[in-house]
Design a protein around this motif. Sequence first.
Motif, PDB file in Angstrom:
ATOM      1  N   GLY A 154       0.805  -1.206   0.000  1.00  0.00           N
ATOM      2  CA  GLY A 154       0.000   0.000   0.000  1.00  0.00           C
ATOM      3  C   GLY A 154       0.844   1.265   0.000  1.00  0.00           C
ATOM      4  N   GLY A 155       0.273   2.322  -0.553  1.00  0.00           N
ATOM      5  CA  GLY A 155       1.007   3.581  -0.661  1.00  0.00           C
ATOM      6  C   GLY A 155       1.389   4.174   0.682  1.00  0.00           C
ATOM      7  N   THR A 156       0.633   3.890   1.723  1.00  0.00           N
ATOM      8  CA  THR A 156       0.956   4.434   3.043  1.00  0.00           C
ATOM      9  C   THR A 156       2.300   3.913   3.538  1.00  0.00           C
ATOM     10  OG1 THR A 156      -1.392   4.649   3.569  1.00  0.00           O
ATOM     11  CG2 THR A 156       0.136   4.691   5.418  1.00  0.00           C
ATOM     12  N   LEU A 157       2.634   2.662   3.185  1.00  0.00           N
ATOM     13  CA  LEU A 157       3.947   2.127   3.574  1.00  0.00           C
ATOM     14  C   LEU A 157       5.059   2.877   2.848  1.00  0.00           C
ATOM     15  CD1 LEU A 157       5.375  -0.030   5.285  1.00  0.00           C
ATOM     16  CD2 LEU A 157       5.337  -1.517   3.267  1.00  0.00           C
ATOM     17  N   PHE A 158       4.841   3.176   1.562  1.00  0.00           N
ATOM     18  CA  PHE A 158       5.800   4.009   0.829  1.00  0.00           C
ATOM     19  C   PHE A 158       6.007   5.335   1.554  1.00  0.00           C
ATOM     20  CE2 PHE A 158       6.155   7.603  -2.153  1.00  0.00           C
ATOM     21  CZ  PHE A 158       7.395   7.337  -2.720  1.00  0.00           C
ATOM     22  N   GLU A 159       4.911   5.975   1.974  1.00  0.00           N
ATOM     23  CA  GLU A 159       5.009   7.260   2.664  1.00  0.00           C
ATOM     24  C   GLU A 159       5.729   7.137   3.998  1.00  0.00           C
ATOM     25  OE1 GLU A 159       1.362   9.649   2.609  1.00  0.00           O
ATOM     26  OE2 GLU A 159       0.584   8.279   1.078  1.00  0.00           O
ATOM     27  N   ALA A 160       5.552   5.999   4.681  1.00  0.00           N
ATOM     28  CA  ALA A 160       6.239   5.784   5.960  1.00  0.00           C
ATOM     29  C   ALA A 160       7.749   5.739   5.767  1.00  0.00           C
ATOM     30  CB  ALA A 160       5.745   4.483   6.597  1.00  0.00           C
ATOM     31  N   PHE A 161       8.196   5.201   4.636  1.00  0.00           N
ATOM     32  CA  PHE A 161       9.627   5.200   4.327  1.00  0.00           C
ATOM     33  C   PHE A 161      10.091   6.600   3.930  1.00  0.00           C
ATOM     34  CE2 PHE A 161       9.277   0.692   4.504  1.00  0.00           C
ATOM     35  CZ  PHE A 161      10.572   0.177   4.593  1.00  0.00           C
ATOM     36  N   ILE A 162       9.297   7.286   3.105  1.00  0.00           N
ATOM     37  CA  ILE A 162       9.715   8.595   2.601  1.00  0.00           C
ATOM     38  C   ILE A 162       9.834   9.614   3.730  1.00  0.00           C
ATOM     39  CG2 ILE A 162       9.017  10.550   1.145  1.00  0.00           C
ATOM     40  CD1 ILE A 162      10.170   8.063  -0.332  1.00  0.00           C
ATOM     41  N   ILE A 163       8.886   9.614   4.672  1.00  0.00           N
ATOM     42  CA  ILE A 163       8.936  10.609   5.739  1.00  0.00           C
ATOM     43  C   ILE A 163      10.145  10.379   6.649  1.00  0.00           C
ATOM     44  CG2 ILE A 163       7.561   9.417   7.522  1.00  0.00           C
ATOM     45  CD1 ILE A 163       6.090  12.152   7.902  1.00  0.00           C
ATOM     46  N   ARG A 164      10.700   9.163   6.600  1.00  0.00           N
ATOM     47  CA  ARG A 164      11.909   8.832   7.362  1.00  0.00           C
ATOM     48  C   ARG A 164      13.170   8.942   6.511  1.00  0.00           C
ATOM     49  NH1 ARG A 164       7.563   6.155   9.305  1.00  0.00           N
ATOM     50  NH2 ARG A 164       7.442   5.767  11.569  1.00  0.00           N
ATOM     51  N   ASP A 165      13.015   9.520   5.300  1.00  0.00           N
ATOM     52  CA  ASP A 165      14.138   9.717   4.384  1.00  0.00           C
ATOM     53  C   ASP A 165      14.794   8.379   4.039  1.00  0.00           C
ATOM     54  OD1 ASP A 165      15.800  11.209   2.746  1.00  0.00           O
ATOM     55  OD2 ASP A 165      17.271  11.595   4.325  1.00  0.00           O
TER      56      ASP A 165
ATOM     57  N   PHE B 241      14.148   6.356   1.022  1.00  0.00           N
ATOM     58  CA  PHE B 241      13.730   5.934  -0.313  1.00  0.00           C
ATOM     59  C   PHE B 241      14.551   4.755  -0.816  1.00  0.00           C
ATOM     60  CE2 PHE B 241      13.878   6.650  -5.076  1.00  0.00           C
ATOM     61  CZ  PHE B 241      12.633   6.100  -5.315  1.00  0.00           C
ATOM     62  N   GLN B 242      15.862   4.808  -0.630  1.00  0.00           N
ATOM     63  CA  GLN B 242      16.698   3.697  -1.076  1.00  0.00           C
ATOM     64  C   GLN B 242      16.354   2.418  -0.322  1.00  0.00           C
ATOM     65  OE1 GLN B 242      18.906   3.490  -3.721  1.00  0.00           O
ATOM     66  NE2 GLN B 242      18.703   1.317  -3.185  1.00  0.00           N
ATOM     67  N   GLU B 243      16.058   2.568   0.965  1.00  0.00           N
ATOM     68  CA  GLU B 243      15.659   1.389   1.748  1.00  0.00           C
ATOM     69  C   GLU B 243      14.336   0.809   1.228  1.00  0.00           C
ATOM     70  OE1 GLU B 243      18.418   3.706   4.428  1.00  0.00           O
ATOM     71  OE2 GLU B 243      16.861   4.151   2.935  1.00  0.00           O
ATOM     72  N   TYR B 244      13.463   1.690   0.734  1.00  0.00           N
ATOM     73  CA  TYR B 244      12.205   1.198   0.155  1.00  0.00           C
ATOM     74  C   TYR B 244      12.482   0.411  -1.126  1.00  0.00           C
ATOM     75  CZ  TYR B 244       7.371   1.015  -1.380  1.00  0.00           C
ATOM     76  OH  TYR B 244       6.129   0.564  -1.777  1.00  0.00           O
TER      77      TYR B 244
END
Length: 253
Positions: free
Chosen positions: A77-88, A90-93
């Motif tokens: 889900g997109g919310t999981l993507f956002e949880a990674f992005i707000i923690r900076d 993106f590469q980990e995602y």
Amino acid sequence: MNFSLPYIPERTTNPRNEGLTMVMDKGLSLREAEDMISSSSKHIDLVKLGFGTAYLKENLKEKIKLYKDAGLKVYFGGTLFEAFIIRDMFQEYIDLINRYDLDTVEISDGSITINHNKKCEYINILSEHTTVLSEIGSKSSDVLIPPYKWIQMMDKELNAGSWKVIAEAREGGNVGICRDTGEVRSDLIEEILTEIPKDKILWEAPQKSQQVWFIKLMGSNVNLGNIAPNEVIPLECLRLGLRGDTFFDFLPK
């Protein structure tokens, strides 16, 4: 099909580009996922592991394999993507997507604010190796986006590499393209369709009344999402005019 009936609308077949059904898996067990595949897989194209459920789900690799082996596109889900992005992160995602061998991703900004150029950059990067669905709209009922901005963002995200753009309504069908009562914002939808091809949009429509509205407007092969696992066959009946709500829509006038 089990028998023949005339005047049944022609449905696209898998793998299809329009007439998509996206199911929201909010934590099904492996057995429940197997049951859904057994009963409904011919009518499902995409399975979203809703919001952050992938973080908690046991047997995650097994579930992903189960869906992929059935020929379904599965993604977080997109919310999981956002949880990674707000923690900076993106590469980990990206590393996470690779670890689970996912070929489909969702990019959204419904819970957080992401500069739109930056969001399109994420889309462009991920679209090089995966199928990207990007979501437009806020998860907050207090945020109202004018139609021209929906159109601008959809167009830009498609040009950045999105396969489809998702029109936000949440799992409740009460924000974004829908009012808090569940009523579809018809003026918004019709204005969007003046500029964005209907086959490029996946409309979140978890409620039956919303599904009926979209089918009546755009026909059997409209793209619909956030469908509950036990509502896949009922939705397909709506698409084919085999429920009272659409019974007369496909018969000769």
